[in-house]
Design an enzyme around this catalytic site. Structure first.
Site, short mmCIF file in Angstrom:
data_model
loop_
_atom_site.label_atom_id
_atom_site.label_comp_id
_atom_site.label_asym_id
_atom_site.label_seq_id
_atom_site.Cartn_x
_atom_site.Cartn_y
_atom_site.Cartn_z
N GLU A 1 -3.52 7.67 -4.45
CA GLU A 1 -3.96 7.13 -5.75
C GLU A 1 -5.29 7.77 -6.16
O GLU A 1 -6.13 8.02 -5.28
CB GLU A 1 -4.13 5.61 -5.63
CG GLU A 1 -2.80 4.92 -5.38
CD GLU A 1 -2.95 3.43 -5.13
OE1 GLU A 1 -4.05 2.87 -5.36
OE2 GLU A 1 -1.97 2.81 -4.70
N ARG B 1 0.87 -1.18 0.00
CA ARG B 1 0.00 0.00 0.00
C ARG B 1 0.91 1.23 0.00
O ARG B 1 1.98 1.20 0.64
CB ARG B 1 -0.89 0.05 1.26
CG ARG B 1 -2.04 -0.91 1.28
CD ARG B 1 -3.16 -0.45 0.33
NE ARG B 1 -4.33 -1.33 0.40
CZ ARG B 1 -4.56 -2.34 -0.44
NH1 ARG B 1 -3.70 -2.63 -1.39
NH2 ARG B 1 -5.66 -3.07 -0.31
N HIS C 1 -1.53 0.28 -9.66
CA HIS C 1 -2.19 -0.63 -8.71
C HIS C 1 -2.84 -1.81 -9.44
O HIS C 1 -4.05 -2.01 -9.36
CB HIS C 1 -3.21 0.13 -7.85
CG HIS C 1 -3.52 -0.59 -6.56
ND1 HIS C 1 -3.90 0.07 -5.41
CD2 HIS C 1 -3.53 -1.91 -6.24
CE1 HIS C 1 -4.11 -0.81 -4.45
NE2 HIS C 1 -3.90 -2.02 -4.94
P1 NAP Z 1 -0.91 -11.53 5.09
O1 NAP Z 1 -0.87 -12.96 4.73
O2 NAP Z 1 -1.78 -11.06 6.20
O3 NAP Z 1 0.61 -11.07 5.38
C1 NAP Z 1 0.94 -9.82 5.88
C2 NAP Z 1 2.38 -9.85 6.40
O4 NAP Z 1 2.71 -8.51 6.82
C3 NAP Z 1 2.57 -10.78 7.61
O5 NAP Z 1 3.76 -11.50 7.44
C4 NAP Z 1 2.67 -9.79 8.77
O6 NAP Z 1 3.53 -10.21 9.82
C5 NAP Z 1 3.32 -8.61 8.10
N1 NAP Z 1 3.11 -7.38 8.89
C6 NAP Z 1 1.94 -6.89 9.35
N2 NAP Z 1 2.15 -5.78 10.06
C7 NAP Z 1 3.49 -5.58 10.07
C8 NAP Z 1 4.33 -4.62 10.66
N3 NAP Z 1 3.82 -3.61 11.38
N4 NAP Z 1 5.66 -4.72 10.46
C9 NAP Z 1 6.20 -5.73 9.72
N5 NAP Z 1 5.43 -6.68 9.12
C10 NAP Z 1 4.11 -6.61 9.31
O7 NAP Z 1 -1.33 -10.63 3.84
P2 NAP Z 1 -1.18 -10.94 2.28
O8 NAP Z 1 -2.34 -11.73 1.81
O9 NAP Z 1 0.19 -11.45 2.01
O10 NAP Z 1 -1.35 -9.46 1.70
C11 NAP Z 1 -0.48 -8.43 2.11
C12 NAP Z 1 -0.93 -7.07 1.60
O11 NAP Z 1 -0.63 -6.94 0.22
C13 NAP Z 1 -2.42 -6.77 1.67
O12 NAP Z 1 -2.86 -6.43 2.96
C14 NAP Z 1 -2.55 -5.61 0.69
O13 NAP Z 1 -2.34 -4.38 1.35
C15 NAP Z 1 -1.39 -5.85 -0.29
N6 NAP Z 1 -1.89 -6.20 -1.63
C16 NAP Z 1 -1.61 -5.39 -2.69
C17 NAP Z 1 -2.09 -5.71 -3.95
C18 NAP Z 1 -1.79 -4.86 -5.15
O14 NAP Z 1 -2.62 -4.80 -6.06
N7 NAP Z 1 -0.65 -4.21 -5.23
C19 NAP Z 1 -2.88 -6.85 -4.13
C20 NAP Z 1 -3.13 -7.67 -3.03
C21 NAP Z 1 -2.63 -7.34 -1.78
P3 NAP Z 1 3.17 -11.49 10.76
O15 NAP Z 1 3.22 -12.65 9.81
O16 NAP Z 1 4.28 -11.53 11.76
O17 NAP Z 1 1.82 -11.24 11.31
#
Ligand code: NAP
Length: 319
Positions: free
Chosen positions: A264, A235, A282
């Site tokens: 955005e 993000r 995005h």
């Molecule tokens: P996820 O499985 O929940 O993984 C999130 C990771 O971020 C976890 O490893 C978590 O740590 C870590 N995290 C959370 N807060 C943190 C902090 N303060 N400091 C360091 N690490 C932290 O989520 P996901 O499914 O992989 O998706 C991740 C994100 O990608 C989404 O929330 C979204 O914002 C973004 N995204 C972007 C697009 C795009 O179009 N560009 C598309 C899809 C998703 P822990 O494992 O230790 O809890």
């Protein structure tokens, strides 16, 4: 029985709108009429609205919730739900759902593509050919990606899909997250700065929201250093955009590839002007197959709720 009433809070694709319209009475972004001071249509419908459907970029704040006394569920077509005030939803007994996993491949594919783009300068090379500059000379030599050090900020579902792909490029993999994952064969660093200091490519893939705001700041960029590349597919809020622009202008880091931005769809002119930056609008999950899968899951969460079935994918706070 009459169909439940639903408010959309994003411009949804036809492949989601059509099933929604078949199952619900849909008020398409009716709350936005508030912006035009035409509150009458929304005020009439609001007390009957039992569901919201939106996208990962949608805002569902306490102000909107306060106007929807019958609301039961917010279904987000996206894995990120940082625009939803989940605490306010929970306080009201409103459940929030999202669409994890089905988009892992696409976002991971894009992350690798952006790494290659920024290191091998593929957009610049394309322009070199299109603009007829090849006969005047070759492109400057680029940077090798295979075998380089990848640092992942976040080690969740998408980060693990990125790591799998990076292994095929012979990259070494390290990460930071809220907690270490001893079951994974990757090196853990306690802070983004420590990870950046040990990385050639720093790829950001955490959720957005208050907890990660400006996690990637000037200190992290300094640690990444003049040969390091930043890739953000998380993000825009996770990266301090002003600090990033300054770091790119001063050569503090080598380059950046960005799919997401602070404001955005507006991207600062300073970023658009720089040659060591690759920009995409995005598009992490933006393939037909994945958007269809996300739409199906967003719809299935709503259908399950109103049929009294278990929800396929509530957000962690609502499990
Ligand atoms: P996820 O499985 O929940 O993984 C999130 C990771 O971020 C976890 O490893 C978590 O740590 C870590 N995290 C959370 N807060 C943190 C902090 N303060 N400091 C360091 N690490 C932290 O989520 P996901 O499914 O992989 O998706 C991740 C994100 O990608 C989404 O929330 C979204 O914002 C973004 N995204 C972007 C697009 C795009 O179009 N560009 C598309 C899809 C998703 P822990 O494992 O230790 O809890």
């Amino acid at each position: 029985m009459s169909r439940p009433e639903l408010l959309t809070v994003a411009r949804l694709a036809p492949f989601l709108m059509e099933p929604l319209q078949a199952a619900f009475t849909v008020h398409d972004r009716l709350h936005e009429s508030l912006l035009d001071n035409d509150t009458s249509a929304f005020a009439t419908a609001a007390p009957r609205i039992r569901a919201i459907c939106g996208s990962g970029e949608s805002k569902v704040g306490a102000d909107l919730l306060a106007q929807l006394p019958a609301l039961e569920i917010v279904s987000i077509m996206g894995v990120g739900y940082d625009g939803v005030d989940v605490a306010a939803c929970k306080a009201r007994g409103v459940v929030v759902t999202h669409t994890p996993d089905v988009l892992n491949d696409d976002v991971a594919d894009l992350a690798l593509a952006l790494m290659l783009d920024v290191a091998r300068r593929i957009p610049q090379a394309d322009r070199h050919v299109r603009e007829g500059r090849w006969p005047q000379g070759n492109m400057p030599l680029a940077r090798k990606m295979s075998g380089a050090r990848l640092g992942l900020v976040g080690m969740g579902r998408i980060a693990q899909a990125i790591a799998q792909r990076a292994l095929a490029f012979g990259m070494s993999i390290a990460y930071t997250a809220r907690s270490a994952k001893p079951a994974l064969p990757y090196a853990f660093h306690a802070t983004p700065a420590a990870l950046a200091a040990a990385s050639d490519f720093l790829v950001v893939i955490t959720p957005g929201g208050a907890a990660t705001r400006k996690l990637i700041d000037a200190t992290v960029l300094d640690a990444l250093g003049p040969k390091g590349y930043l890739v953000n597919v998380a993000r825009g809020s996770v990266v301090d955009e002003s600090a990033l622009i300054a770091a790119l202008q001063k050569g503090t880091i080598a380059g950046a590839a960005l799919d997401v931005f602070e404001n955005e769809p507006h991207v600062p002119e300073a970023l658009r002007a720089m040659d060591n930056v690759v920009l995409t609008p995005h598009i992490g999950s933006a393939t037909s197959a994945t958007r269809q899968a996300m739409a199906d899951l967003a719809f299935e969460n709503l259908a399950a709720h109103f049929a009294g079935r278990p929800l396929p994918s509530p957000v962690p706070e609502c499990r």
